[in-house]
Design a protein around this motif. Structure first.
Motif, mmCIF file in Angstrom:
data_model
loop_
_atom_site.group_PDB
_atom_site.id
_atom_site.type_symbol
_atom_site.label_atom_id
_atom_site.label_comp_id
_atom_site.label_asym_id
_atom_site.label_seq_id
_atom_site.Cartn_x
_atom_site.Cartn_y
_atom_site.Cartn_z
ATOM 1 N N TYR A 182 52.261 4.265 -14.901
ATOM 2 C CA TYR A 182 51.049 3.659 -15.449
ATOM 3 C C TYR A 182 50.201 3.171 -14.285
ATOM 4 C CZ TYR A 182 52.654 -1.129 -14.517
ATOM 5 O OH TYR A 182 53.059 -2.282 -13.902
ATOM 6 N N PHE A 183 48.939 2.875 -14.560
ATOM 7 C CA PHE A 183 48.030 2.427 -13.495
ATOM 8 C C PHE A 183 48.032 0.907 -13.468
ATOM 9 C CE2 PHE A 183 43.623 1.462 -11.982
ATOM 10 C CZ PHE A 183 43.806 1.896 -10.682
ATOM 11 N N ASN A 184 48.454 0.336 -12.345
ATOM 12 C CA ASN A 184 48.580 -1.116 -12.254
ATOM 13 C C ASN A 184 47.346 -1.791 -11.655
ATOM 14 O OD1 ASN A 184 48.690 -0.522 -9.532
ATOM 15 N ND2 ASN A 184 50.699 -1.443 -9.172
ATOM 16 N N GLY A 185 46.251 -1.043 -11.538
ATOM 17 C CA GLY A 185 45.025 -1.584 -10.959
ATOM 18 C C GLY A 185 44.832 -1.166 -9.520
ATOM 19 N N ALA A 186 45.913 -0.816 -8.855
ATOM 20 C CA ALA A 186 45.844 -0.358 -7.467
ATOM 21 C C ALA A 186 46.249 1.096 -7.325
ATOM 22 C CB ALA A 186 46.728 -1.230 -6.580
ATOM 23 N N GLY A 187 47.175 1.531 -8.170
ATOM 24 C CA GLY A 187 47.636 2.905 -8.094
ATOM 25 C C GLY A 187 48.706 3.162 -9.138
ATOM 26 N N PRO A 188 49.199 4.398 -9.200
ATOM 27 C CA PRO A 188 50.268 4.723 -10.152
ATOM 28 C C PRO A 188 51.569 4.029 -9.768
ATOM 29 C CG PRO A 188 49.121 6.703 -9.387
ATOM 30 C CD PRO A 188 48.702 5.592 -8.492
ATOM 31 N N THR A 189 52.248 3.486 -10.750
ATOM 32 C CA THR A 189 53.539 2.857 -10.515
ATOM 33 C C THR A 189 54.437 3.092 -11.726
ATOM 34 O OG1 THR A 189 54.638 0.789 -9.856
ATOM 35 C CG2 THR A 189 52.884 0.619 -11.491
ATOM 36 N N ARG A 190 55.742 3.094 -11.506
ATOM 37 C CA ARG A 190 56.690 3.351 -12.587
ATOM 38 C C ARG A 190 56.796 2.145 -13.515
ATOM 39 N NH1 ARG A 190 58.098 8.712 -13.463
ATOM 40 N NH2 ARG A 190 58.127 9.749 -11.422
ATOM 41 N N LEU A 191 56.904 2.418 -14.797
ATOM 42 C CA LEU A 191 57.089 1.389 -15.801
ATOM 43 C C LEU A 191 58.420 0.674 -15.557
ATOM 44 C CD1 LEU A 191 55.384 0.615 -18.371
ATOM 45 C CD2 LEU A 191 57.019 1.975 -19.674
ATOM 46 N N ALA A 192 58.384 -0.639 -15.563
ATOM 47 C CA ALA A 192 59.606 -1.413 -15.346
ATOM 48 C C ALA A 192 60.352 -1.550 -16.668
ATOM 49 C CB ALA A 192 59.275 -2.779 -14.774
ATOM 50 N N ALA A 193 60.971 -0.478 -17.087
ATOM 51 C CA ALA A 193 61.692 -0.466 -18.358
ATOM 52 C C ALA A 193 62.806 0.561 -18.284
ATOM 53 C CB ALA A 193 60.744 -0.132 -19.510
ATOM 54 N N LEU A 194 63.842 0.338 -19.051
ATOM 55 C CA LEU A 194 64.972 1.259 -19.093
ATOM 56 C C LEU A 194 64.762 2.253 -20.232
ATOM 57 C CD1 LEU A 194 67.805 1.859 -17.871
ATOM 58 C CD2 LEU A 194 68.748 0.481 -19.761
ATOM 59 N N PRO A 195 64.806 3.551 -19.956
ATOM 60 C CA PRO A 195 64.672 4.538 -21.039
ATOM 61 C C PRO A 195 65.744 4.333 -22.107
ATOM 62 C CG PRO A 195 64.536 5.598 -18.880
ATOM 63 C CD PRO A 195 64.975 4.189 -18.635
ATOM 64 N N THR A 208 39.426 16.784 -11.047
ATOM 65 C CA THR A 208 40.837 16.750 -10.662
ATOM 66 C C THR A 208 41.168 15.549 -9.784
ATOM 67 O OG1 THR A 208 40.308 18.244 -8.830
ATOM 68 C CG2 THR A 208 41.151 19.242 -10.849
ATOM 69 N N SER A 209 40.269 14.588 -9.659
ATOM 70 C CA SER A 209 40.563 13.395 -8.861
ATOM 71 C C SER A 209 41.686 12.587 -9.503
ATOM 72 C CB SER A 209 39.312 12.516 -8.738
ATOM 73 O OG SER A 209 38.285 13.183 -8.040
ATOM 74 N N LEU A 210 42.557 12.047 -8.670
ATOM 75 C CA LEU A 210 43.662 11.242 -9.173
ATOM 76 C C LEU A 210 43.134 9.937 -9.755
ATOM 77 C CD1 LEU A 210 46.825 11.203 -9.288
ATOM 78 C CD2 LEU A 210 46.731 9.781 -7.237
ATOM 79 N N VAL A 211 43.659 9.521 -10.885
ATOM 80 C CA VAL A 211 43.356 8.285 -11.606
ATOM 81 C C VAL A 211 41.991 8.330 -12.281
ATOM 82 C CG1 VAL A 211 43.093 5.781 -11.488
ATOM 83 C CG2 VAL A 211 44.847 6.899 -10.091
ATOM 84 N N THR A 212 40.941 8.620 -11.529
ATOM 85 C CA THR A 212 39.580 8.513 -12.055
ATOM 86 C C THR A 212 39.036 9.799 -12.646
ATOM 87 O OG1 THR A 212 38.639 9.033 -9.871
ATOM 88 C CG2 THR A 212 39.034 6.706 -10.383
#
Length: 508
Positions: A114-127, A447-451
């Motif tokens: 998910y996008f945390n405001g600065a960049g892509p980061t992994r969700l802090a959750a257990l599948p 094709t820009s990342l995030v935006t």
């Protein structure tokens, strides 16, 4: 408020002065858009089956999860096909919106980004989706298997190697194609077959082998490029099987994956230095640069290499930094192995600085600039310590990817030209178009990342909106080939506003 007062008095005076005139105005009619009935062009959508890899599955933001699967292009197509007599469309839904797999209480494949405001980061959750659990809802219509290469789709027992197919395979020896054909499709899509045949090589920085002449895929490594000879046999066989019962369908070209932000986001020259630091780094490389010149001079004198070739490689291998943005130092295995020619030069590594023809992979952004040795401030990765093969796709490695991709697409185009039951959607052309902006309703996606809105946070797979656009392009290909009118019919196409470009971290 005063303006409203004056307007009211003006209207009153007009009304008094014109009391003998018919003041009833004709009602203003709203513009109505005539409804266009859907014409399926004689196609039978009663049993639509989708076969492919991660795009077909709906993979996005580095994972597969329920909402992403619901926004997959096959699910969108099925909703439009239903308007023309299409049947139900069952997907092997994951257990949550976290993504990834869990086994023994531990995540064995990570959750979505998910996008945390600065960049892509992994969700802090257990599948919560178990690696070994069966998916509910069989039989299935969507055989989009993340990670599958072309020859995997016809490999017996592939479910034991790929958990996405394992949770839906009909038996321990089942093939993806066999399970799909068991549903007796009346219409099908065969998409992004061939993408993973080059993707692993590319994302690993070319650390695999180009198996262009090897006809035995059982000997391939996970990051190897599939031989076009193997692809030709597998792909033609798959299309032949899918159309053998009279079914019609759409097949897709393989996109040029090096247009994706996974390979275009990190520049080749990401190192900012001031003049003093650049001078210090150059001093550290002076001995290496001198050794390279000495070695090639000796090789020229011995007649082992021409002077022109020596000068060219010396120029390529000379390390030089300056004030401003600087290219990283990389290991390039395609450079001359000096030690193999003369053991006296074995200590000289195969180093050079990157150029604008090299592609640094997205994951290198968190590695470049870190210290290889926390106790040594000179061990900066990409400056004092060369980047390994896994961080960069060199010009030579990129050429291997492009040659294979072009060969796959030539085969696909030939299949289309010789089989009247299949239409073509050119994903390669779509991605090329998106590099400069591609229109979807009121949105211009790039094709820009995030935006950019087209490619998800993993830099490779599409967003939900991107998959919606893909569905529309497939519907357009169906219209052009088979005479249907999805592109003109009321509600015949998907709407951009119905699809997200990012998913909330609160979605679980």
């Amino acid at each position: 408020m005063k303006n409203y007062k004056y307007i009211g008095l003006l209207l009153l005076s007009i009304g008094v002065a014109s009391c003998d005139v018919n003041n009833e105005l004709d009602p203003i009619l709203e513009d109505t858009v005539p409804e266009v009935q859907l014409n399926a062009g004689g196609l039978d959508f009663s049993k639509y089956i989708a076969v492919g890899a991660s795009f077909t599955g709906g993979f996005t933001d580095g994972a597969l999860f329920i909402k992403a699967q619901e926004n997959s292009f096959p699910n969108t197509l099925a909703s439009k096909f239903k308007l023309a007599g299409g049947g139900d469309f069952n997907q092997p839904l994951m257990g949550d919106n976290i993504g990834g797999f869990v086994f023994g209480g531990n995540a064995v494949q990570p959750p979505r980004l998910y996008f945390n405001g600065a960049g892509p980061t992994r969700l802090a959750a257990l599948p919560t989706t178990s690696l070994t659990a069966r998916a509910e809802g069989a039989p299935f219509n969507n055989y989009g298997i993340p990670g599958a290469k072309s020859f995997h789709l016809t490999f017996p027992g592939y479910g034991s190697l790929n958990p996405y197919f394992g949770r839906m395979a009909s038996s321990a020896t089942a093939t993806v194609l066999g399970d799909a054909m068991a549903q007796s499709p009346t219409f099908f899509t065969l998409s992004e077959v061939g993408g993973n045949d080059v993707l692993g090589f590319a994302t690993s920085g070319g650390s695999g082998v180009d198996q262009k002449d090897n006809l035995d895929p059982s000997t391939y490594g996970s990051n190897d490029i599939t031989s076009p000879l193997v692809f030709n046999q597998v792909f033609r066989g798959m299309v032949g099987a899918m159309t053998s019962g009279g079914a019609k369908g759409v097949i897709a070209t393989v996109p040029d994956i090096t247009l994706l932000p996974y390979f275009t986001t990190v520049p080749y020259n990401p190192i900012p230095l001031d003049a003093a630091t650049a001078g210090a780094v150059n001093g550290a490389y002076a001995q290496y640069n001198g050794g390279i010149q000495q070695a090639f001079g000796a090789l020229v004198a011995a007649g082992a290499i021409t002077e022109a070739a020596a000068n060219a490689e010396v120029a390529k291998r000379t390390i030089s930094f300056s004030a401003g943005q600087n290219a990283v130092v990389i290991i390039d295995e395609d450079l001359t192995n000096l030690g193999a020619i003369n053991p006296a030069f074995a200590a000289l590594p195969q180093l050079r600085q990157s150029t604008d023809k090299d592609l640094l992979v997205l994951t290198s952004s968190t590695f470049i600039g870190t210290l290889a040795d926390p106790n040594n401030p000179l061990s900066v990765n990409g400056v004092g310590v060369a980047l390994g093969d896994q961080w960069v796709l060199t010009e030579t490695e990129l050429a291997s990817v492009q040659v294979a991709t072009d060969a796959y697409n030539a085969i696909i185009l030939d299949v289309v030209s010789t089989n009247a039951n299949v239409a073509l959607v050119d994903l390669n052309a779509i991605l090329s178009e998106a590099a400069n902006g591609i229109q979807f309703d009121n949105y211009t996606m790039t094709t820009s990342l995030v935006t950019g809105g087209l490619v998800s946070l993993d830099g490779i797979h599409l967003t939900g909106r991107g998959y919606g656009l893909m569905a529309n392009r497939i519907l357009g290909a169906i219209d052009a080939k088979f005479g249907s009118n999805f592109t003109l019919a009321t509600d015949g196409l998907s709407k951009a506003d119905d699809f997200p470009t990012n998913y909330s971290p609160a979605l679980r």
